[in-house]
Design a protein around this motif. Structure first.
Motif, short mmCIF file in Angstrom:
data_model
loop_
_atom_site.label_atom_id
_atom_site.label_comp_id
_atom_site.label_asym_id
_atom_site.label_seq_id
_atom_site.Cartn_x
_atom_site.Cartn_y
_atom_site.Cartn_z
N PHE A 198 -18.59 12.67 9.26
CA PHE A 198 -18.43 11.83 8.07
C PHE A 198 -19.77 11.54 7.40
CE2 PHE A 198 -14.06 10.39 9.35
CZ PHE A 198 -13.45 10.72 8.15
N VAL A 199 -20.81 11.36 8.19
CA VAL A 199 -22.14 11.14 7.61
C VAL A 199 -22.60 12.39 6.86
CG1 VAL A 199 -24.58 10.77 8.14
CG2 VAL A 199 -22.83 9.35 9.21
N ALA A 200 -22.37 13.56 7.45
CA ALA A 200 -22.73 14.81 6.78
C ALA A 200 -21.92 14.98 5.49
CB ALA A 200 -22.50 16.00 7.71
N LEU A 201 -20.65 14.64 5.54
CA LEU A 201 -19.81 14.70 4.33
C LEU A 201 -20.32 13.74 3.27
CD1 LEU A 201 -17.21 15.70 2.91
CD2 LEU A 201 -16.04 13.77 4.00
N ILE A 240 -19.77 9.59 -5.84
CA ILE A 240 -20.46 8.47 -5.21
C ILE A 240 -19.46 7.61 -4.43
CG2 ILE A 240 -21.88 6.43 -5.61
CD1 ILE A 240 -23.31 9.10 -6.14
N GLY A 241 -18.28 7.43 -4.98
CA GLY A 241 -17.23 6.68 -4.29
C GLY A 241 -16.78 7.38 -3.01
N ALA A 242 -16.67 8.71 -3.07
CA ALA A 242 -16.29 9.46 -1.87
C ALA A 242 -17.37 9.36 -0.81
CB ALA A 242 -16.04 10.92 -2.23
N SER A 285 -16.87 7.64 2.85
CA SER A 285 -17.21 8.41 4.04
C SER A 285 -18.15 7.63 4.96
CB SER A 285 -17.84 9.74 3.64
OG SER A 285 -18.17 10.50 4.76
N VAL A 286 -19.11 6.92 4.38
CA VAL A 286 -20.02 6.09 5.19
C VAL A 286 -19.25 4.95 5.85
CG1 VAL A 286 -21.93 4.45 5.02
CG2 VAL A 286 -22.12 6.68 3.97
N VAL A 287 -18.32 4.36 5.13
CA VAL A 287 -17.51 3.28 5.70
C VAL A 287 -16.68 3.81 6.88
CG1 VAL A 287 -15.57 1.72 5.24
CG2 VAL A 287 -17.45 1.90 3.61
N LEU A 304 -15.90 4.18 12.81
CA LEU A 304 -15.82 4.99 14.02
C LEU A 304 -16.92 4.61 15.01
CD1 LEU A 304 -14.91 8.47 12.53
CD2 LEU A 304 -13.53 7.14 14.12
N VAL A 305 -18.11 4.35 14.52
CA VAL A 305 -19.20 3.95 15.41
C VAL A 305 -18.89 2.60 16.06
CG1 VAL A 305 -21.62 3.20 15.44
CG2 VAL A 305 -20.98 5.31 14.27
N ILE A 306 -18.36 1.69 15.29
CA ILE A 306 -17.97 0.39 15.85
C ILE A 306 -16.91 0.57 16.94
CG2 ILE A 306 -16.73 -1.76 15.32
CD1 ILE A 306 -18.19 -1.71 12.60
#
Length: 78
Positions: free
Chosen positions: A17-20, A54-56, A60-62, A67-69
């Motif tokens: 997701f970070v890469a995306l 930018i919204g996507a 993706s960061v959210v 997932l990390v949480i």
């Protein structure tokens, strides 16, 4: 499925997701360079931001953050 496999899969998905997000952000920002309009004037550039990309990237960061949480929660629970 074991808890360790789930944590590893979620961590891998968070990285994806970070890469995306980086890819979407790069698609959403476009810079254009222009020549001077008049003799002796400096050249200039403009930046165009595409809200959808930018919204996507933000979504993706959210998702990666959630997932990390969850990975941390599962690790502390076990």
């Amino acid at each position: 499925m074991s808890a360790r496999v789930v944590r590893v899969a979620e961590a891998g998905l968070a990285v994806a997701f970070v890469a995306l997000s980086v890819w979407c952000w790069n698609r959403g920002v476009q810079t254009s360079d222009f020549a001077p309009l008049a003799e002796g004037a400096p050249p200039f550039s403009t930046t165009h931001y595409s809200g959808a990309w930018i919204g996507a990237a933000t979504a993706s960061v959210v998702a990666a953050g959630l997932l990390v949480i969850d990975v941390i929660r599962r690790a502390l629970r076990d």
